[in-house]
Enzyme design. Sequence first.
Site, PDB file in Angstrom:
ATOM      1  N   THR A  60      45.256  68.206 -32.970  1.00 21.11           N
ATOM      2  CA  THR A  60      45.082  68.670 -34.188  1.00 21.11           C
ATOM      3  C   THR A  60      44.596  67.744 -35.152  1.00 21.11           C
ATOM      4  O   THR A  60      43.887  67.518 -36.020  1.00 21.11           O
ATOM      5  CB  THR A  60      46.224  69.639 -34.922  1.00 21.11           C
ATOM      6  OG1 THR A  60      47.306  68.843 -34.918  1.00 21.11           O
ATOM      7  CG2 THR A  60      46.492  70.898 -33.970  1.00 21.11           C
ATOM      8  N   HIS A 104      53.024  59.211 -37.418  1.00 19.23           N
ATOM      9  CA  HIS A 104      54.271  59.756 -36.719  1.00 19.23           C
ATOM     10  C   HIS A 104      54.898  60.732 -37.826  1.00 19.23           C
ATOM     11  O   HIS A 104      54.708  60.718 -39.086  1.00 19.23           O
ATOM     12  CB  HIS A 104      55.437  58.312 -36.808  1.00 19.23           C
ATOM     13  CG  HIS A 104      56.638  58.622 -36.190  1.00 19.23           C
ATOM     14  ND1 HIS A 104      56.880  59.005 -34.883  1.00 19.23           N
ATOM     15  CD2 HIS A 104      57.825  59.113 -36.924  1.00 19.23           C
ATOM     16  CE1 HIS A 104      58.168  59.443 -34.641  1.00 19.23           C
ATOM     17  NE2 HIS A 104      58.805  59.411 -35.761  1.00 19.23           N
ATOM     18  N   ALA A 128      50.878  66.502 -44.474  1.00 18.16           N
ATOM     19  CA  ALA A 128      50.850  65.303 -44.515  1.00 18.16           C
ATOM     20  C   ALA A 128      49.974  64.689 -43.277  1.00 18.16           C
ATOM     21  O   ALA A 128      49.005  64.069 -43.759  1.00 18.16           O
ATOM     22  CB  ALA A 128      52.350  64.797 -44.347  1.00 18.16           C
TER      23      ALA A 128
HETATM   24  C1  GAR Z   1      51.891  65.235 -34.266  1.00 19.43           C
HETATM   25  O1  GAR Z   1      52.765  65.526 -35.194  1.00 19.43           O
HETATM   26  C2  GAR Z   1      52.070  63.596 -34.270  1.00 19.43           C
HETATM   27  O2  GAR Z   1      52.384  62.999 -35.403  1.00 19.43           O
HETATM   28  C3  GAR Z   1      52.960  63.485 -33.087  1.00 19.43           C
HETATM   29  O3  GAR Z   1      52.814  64.233 -32.187  1.00 19.43           O
HETATM   30  C4  GAR Z   1      51.989  65.492 -32.684  1.00 19.43           C
HETATM   31  C5  GAR Z   1      50.664  65.564 -32.039  1.00 19.43           C
HETATM   32  O4  GAR Z   1      49.940  66.660 -32.310  1.00 19.43           O
HETATM   33  N1  GAR Z   1      53.085  62.014 -32.550  1.00 19.43           N
HETATM   34  C6  GAR Z   1      54.230  61.553 -32.317  1.00 19.43           C
HETATM   35  O5  GAR Z   1      55.561  62.084 -32.253  1.00 19.43           O
HETATM   36  C7  GAR Z   1      54.257  60.060 -31.673  1.00 19.43           C
HETATM   37  N2  GAR Z   1      55.463  59.527 -32.008  1.00 19.43           N
HETATM   38  P1  GAR Z   1      48.476  67.057 -32.198  1.00 19.43           P
HETATM   39  O6  GAR Z   1      48.207  66.578 -30.714  1.00 19.43           O
HETATM   40  O7  GAR Z   1      48.228  68.104 -32.514  1.00 19.43           O
HETATM   41  O8  GAR Z   1      47.731  65.843 -33.083  1.00 19.43           O
END
Ligand code: GAR
Length: 205
Positions: free
Chosen positions: A16, A113, A183
């Site tokens: 996302t 993060h 955010a």
């Molecule tokens: C997001 O919330 C990102 O901030 C987190 O994983 C999710 C990925 O979602 N990242 C971490 O925890 C890194 N330490 P996405 O694949 O839908 O972007």
Amino acid sequence: MVSKTRIAVLVSGGGTNLQALLDAQKGGKLPDGEIVLVVASNPKAYAITRAQQAGVPAVVCSRKALGSQGAFETAISQALADHGVELIVLAGFMSILSEAFTSRWPRRILNVHPSLIPAFCGKGYYGLKVHQAALDYGVKVTGATVHFVNEVPDGGEILLQKAVDVLPGDTPEVLQRRVMEQAEWILLPQATQMISEEIRREKDQ
Ligand code: GAR
């Protein structure tokens, strides 16, 4: 005018945040950057489909399939070189990059993060675990951070942060979604544009 900053987005899952970057680019909110490559650490990542739908080349570099950290990072480096990448954005990238890799990209790797660093960060804090930890602690405010990546997990210089309320009855999933909407999906494109502009300006000198 020098060319736009060439960006690779590294992903592992749903993507996302990658989508937020692709949408920002489409909407003219990334005027100094161009997403030229997506690298997925997981062949099943839905983020690969998002890249394909946007017409961005996607390659898979799996730590498990490649057998060692060295082979994994060599494969990523090769893909980055093949596409002339100048800025790396970690968007839900769940593999650790070693100092051998990060030291070659000082102030050229960004990460998002899902907490207000230094809370709920570092080794073992990723994805829903971060939100579970925030709920377990009982904080009333959490948020997201975009920072430069160095050899310390979640330890590089902070670029942007935004606070998000924790509400009664939140589950990790509900809180994750609110932190993304309020955010992450805003900060990551902003920070990517900021550094893309900086790199483009440096090339112009
Ligand atoms: C997001 O919330 C990102 O901030 C987190 O994983 C999710 C990925 O979602 N990242 C971490 O925890 C890194 N330490 P996405 O694949 O839908 O972007």
